[in-house]
Design a protein around this motif. Sequence first.
Motif, mmCIF file in Angstrom:
data_model
loop_
_atom_site.group_PDB
_atom_site.id
_atom_site.type_symbol
_atom_site.label_atom_id
_atom_site.label_comp_id
_atom_site.label_asym_id
_atom_site.label_seq_id
_atom_site.Cartn_x
_atom_site.Cartn_y
_atom_site.Cartn_z
ATOM 1 N N ARG A 26 3.523 -6.890 9.429
ATOM 2 C CA ARG A 26 2.229 -6.647 10.072
ATOM 3 C C ARG A 26 2.441 -6.052 11.452
ATOM 4 N N ARG A 56 0.598 -3.951 6.984
ATOM 5 C CA ARG A 56 -0.770 -4.206 7.439
ATOM 6 C C ARG A 56 -0.888 -3.785 8.903
ATOM 7 N N ASP A 58 -3.519 -4.243 12.232
ATOM 8 C CA ASP A 58 -4.697 -4.850 12.857
ATOM 9 C C ASP A 58 -4.868 -4.242 14.241
ATOM 10 N N GLY A 82 -4.860 3.770 6.597
ATOM 11 C CA GLY A 82 -4.738 2.744 5.571
ATOM 12 C C GLY A 82 -4.772 3.322 4.169
ATOM 13 N N VAL A 87 -2.245 0.482 2.749
ATOM 14 C CA VAL A 87 -2.113 -0.820 3.416
ATOM 15 C C VAL A 87 -3.474 -1.221 3.976
ATOM 16 N N PRO A 88 -3.735 -2.511 4.060
ATOM 17 C CA PRO A 88 -5.001 -2.960 4.655
ATOM 18 C C PRO A 88 -5.007 -2.732 6.164
#
Length: 247
Positions: A26, A56, A58, A82, A87-88
């Motif tokens: 992440r 991921r 964020d 994404g 990927v989220p």
Amino acid sequence: MTTAARAPRDGRPEPLTVDARAEGGRTLLRARGELVQGCTDLLAAALAALPPDTARVDLDVTGVVFVDTAGLAVLDTLRAYGRRRGVPVAATGWRGQPRRVLELTGLDAVDPLRGGLPADLPARTAGAVARERAEQLDVLRLEIAQLRQALDSRPVIDQARGVLMAAHACTAEQAWEILREASQRTNTKLRQVAAAVTRSAAPGGAAPPEPLRSALAAAVRRVSTAARDPRESCDRSPARAGRRAAG
């Protein structure tokens, strides 16, 4: 990384910065400053520099303080990354003016990428920014009106404080406390309490109405009792202070 994108807001533009930190698969991107024209280039560069094994992404926008009509284009940039990488992605931490713009745009104010982005996002953003600015203008107008009212009320309040100081041998601070407490006890505006006290001190002036007289007397007694130094009390005799406040 630091972008040159700036917004001339109050003469104090805050350049956007994006810091990246990898935590396993992440990656956390922290944005600070203003989302304005040119901010998508900075975000795209930050995304391009991420490790190939990123699972991921964020984007934390807690440090973002302003969004203009081009600012929400970063959502398209992040969503496109994404999709390309499979990927989220998420963008959270919206607050203040940026959060209000999201709300007016009709997006999820917690994570606008969670519900998908509308095709007319640029037009929606422009309308939302205009509405948010109009809201801020209304707030400023209200504050100006309140300041003007306060300035208009100051002379009569100062006069009333002088009346109380002369009548009850109290300090300016204690006179203010008497007016404030009487205002709260009777649910009457402070300016109206002050005007009633000032009128009562004029030759032939009418005494304040009964509810206000009682509230003034009670306030005088409380302030007098609470005074630490008897020499600074609102009256050496609470009973006489009550009679004076009652007119």
